[in-house]
Design a protein around this motif. Structure first.
Motif, PDB file in Angstrom:
ATOM      1  N   GLY A  84       0.814  -1.213   0.000  1.00 58.36           N
ATOM      2  CA  GLY A  84       0.000   0.000   0.000  1.00 58.36           C
ATOM      3  C   GLY A  84       0.842   1.256   0.000  1.00 58.36           C
ATOM      4  N   PHE A  85       1.940   1.205   0.748  1.00 59.21           N
ATOM      5  CA  PHE A  85       2.873   2.341   0.777  1.00 59.21           C
ATOM      6  C   PHE A  85       3.450   2.604  -0.604  1.00 59.21           C
ATOM      7  N   LEU A  89       2.876   5.888  -2.914  1.00 61.93           N
ATOM      8  CA  LEU A  89       4.063   6.631  -3.315  1.00 61.93           C
ATOM      9  C   LEU A  89       4.126   6.785  -4.835  1.00 61.93           C
ATOM     10  N   ARG A  90       3.835   5.707  -5.534  1.00 63.06           N
ATOM     11  CA  ARG A  90       3.851   5.758  -7.001  1.00 63.06           C
ATOM     12  C   ARG A  90       2.769   6.707  -7.528  1.00 63.06           C
ATOM     13  N   GLN A  91       1.601   6.680  -6.898  1.00 62.76           N
ATOM     14  CA  GLN A  91       0.518   7.571  -7.310  1.00 62.76           C
ATOM     15  C   GLN A  91       0.884   9.026  -7.056  1.00 62.76           C
ATOM     16  N   ALA A  92       1.492   9.294  -5.889  1.00 64.19           N
ATOM     17  CA  ALA A  92       1.891  10.666  -5.556  1.00 64.19           C
ATOM     18  C   ALA A  92       2.958  11.172  -6.522  1.00 64.19           C
ATOM     19  N   ARG A 116      12.575   5.970 -11.550  1.00 65.64           N
ATOM     20  CA  ARG A 116      12.130   6.398 -10.222  1.00 65.64           C
ATOM     21  C   ARG A 116      10.818   5.726  -9.817  1.00 65.64           C
ATOM     22  N   MET A 117       9.899   5.593 -10.786  1.00 64.49           N
ATOM     23  CA  MET A 117       8.565   5.083 -10.478  1.00 64.49           C
ATOM     24  C   MET A 117       8.492   3.559 -10.486  1.00 64.49           C
ATOM     25  N   THR A 118       9.500   2.887 -10.975  1.00 63.82           N
ATOM     26  CA  THR A 118       9.470   1.425 -11.033  1.00 63.82           C
ATOM     27  C   THR A 118      10.529   0.828 -10.100  1.00 63.82           C
ATOM     28  N   THR A 119      11.780   0.840 -10.541  1.00 61.45           N
ATOM     29  CA  THR A 119      12.849   0.214  -9.758  1.00 61.45           C
ATOM     30  C   THR A 119      13.016   0.866  -8.391  1.00 61.45           C
ATOM     31  N   ASP A 120      13.037   2.198  -8.351  1.00 59.97           N
ATOM     32  CA  ASP A 120      13.278   2.890  -7.086  1.00 59.97           C
ATOM     33  C   ASP A 120      12.130   2.688  -6.103  1.00 59.97           C
ATOM     34  N   VAL A 121      10.901   2.758  -6.608  1.00 58.10           N
ATOM     35  CA  VAL A 121       9.749   2.538  -5.724  1.00 58.10           C
ATOM     36  C   VAL A 121       9.763   1.113  -5.182  1.00 58.10           C
ATOM     37  N   MET A 122      10.138   0.152  -6.014  1.00 56.22           N
ATOM     38  CA  MET A 122      10.220  -1.234  -5.564  1.00 56.22           C
ATOM     39  C   MET A 122      11.271  -1.381  -4.465  1.00 56.22           C
TER      40      MET A 122
END
Length: 294
Positions: A84-85, A89-92, A116-122
């Motif tokens: 959920g986090f 975060l990805r939505q924001a 940033r939105m894929t690898t970093d968020v993971m």
């Protein structure tokens, strides 16, 4: 930045709070079980008291079941909270990108934003999950097991203390050497994504000028850089396991040697020695988990 990230937990605060609570309860059960095992050996088997053995054995089964239950629940709540986090975060991040000015768009490349939105968020998701679970479990287990060893026999506890200090220093050194290499990987991911984007967008141009082999070579070169960086980092991180194993078996040998003498002298019981073996594994595994998280 830390506060900004925490705001993205949103509706998953309950799971983020429950996870450390379940972890603490799991650790309590795991710390008590070796004491019960020592009681079986010292009072049940030594005194040939079958009733006491069955009673303590049943209590150990219940504690093991509770530890398993708390462990499963902590895994479930940690997964829900971290997923959920990451979603929030990805939505924001996506909503923020939509508000970028032209100067922002020129500053940040599309490949970098995708990374940033894929690898970093993971990676942030995994770090958050380990922070609320492993980073809570490791120090609590370390302190609890260490306290139990001091309670059983302070002289033995000094052995653990010396080994822990040495092991922690070595693991910290390994992590400090590997982290700079892992940081470089993120920059290489940007380059790799940029090349993929260029080829997808300019596919007709590449085919028109018969540049397929050239573009494949560029991609292979960038992919090879990422591979070499990961190999370099993993070679260092692979040292964690042998260092851990060496420390653990060294402790077991010292405990066996000193414990045998103390049992003969009457200053230590067989059950207490068995508990020491369990606690030394718990202590060193806690250090290993903390090192891997870092």
């Amino acid at each position: 930045m830390f506060k900004t990230l925490l705001k993205q937990i949103g509706d998953y605060k309950r799971d983020a709070i429950l996870t450390p609570m379940f972890v603490v309860l799991e650790v309590i059960m795991e710390v008590i079980i070796p004491l019960a095992m020592a009681a079986i050996i010292d009072y049940g088997l030594a005194g040939q008291n079958l009733k006491l053995v069955c009673l303590i054995g049943a209590a150990m089964i219940v504690m093991a079941g509770l530890a398993l239950f708390f462990g499963i629940e902590s895994g479930k709540t940690a997964s829900r909270a971290s997923s959920g986090f990451a979603m929030n975060l990805r939505q924001a991040m996506y909503e923020r990108i939509q508000t970028f000015s032209f100067s922002n768009i020129d500053k940040f490349s599309t490949a970098g934003l995708v990374t940033r939105m894929t690898t970093d968020v993971m990676n942030v998701q995994q770090a958050f999950q380990m922070s609320i679970r492993v980073c809570v479990r490791a120090p609590i287990m370390l302190v609890s097991a260490m306290a139990m060893t001091f309670m059983i026999h302070p002289r033995f506890a000094l052995i653990f203390l010396v080994v822990i200090i040495c092991l922690a220093a070595v693991l910290a050194l390994i992590s400090s050497k590997a982290n700079p290499t892992l940081r470089k990987v993120f920059h290489e991911y940007d380059e790799l994504n940029a090349k993929v984007q260029e080829n997808v967008n300019g596919m007709r141009v590449v085919k028109s000028f018969v540049r397929e082999d050239h573009e494949i070579g560029r991609f292979e070169t960038e992919s090879g850089k990422i591979r070499s960086l990961f190999v370099s980092a993993e070679k260092l991180l692979a040292l964690n396991s042998p260092v851990m194993q060496f420390s653990m078996y060294s402790c077991i040998l010292l405990i066996s040697w000193m414990g045998a003498k103390m049992i003969i002298a009457g200053s230590l019981t067989e059950g207490q020695l068995m508990s020491m073996f369990t606690y030394v594994i718990n202590i060193l595994m806690s250090l290993m988990m903390a090192s891997m998280v870092l």
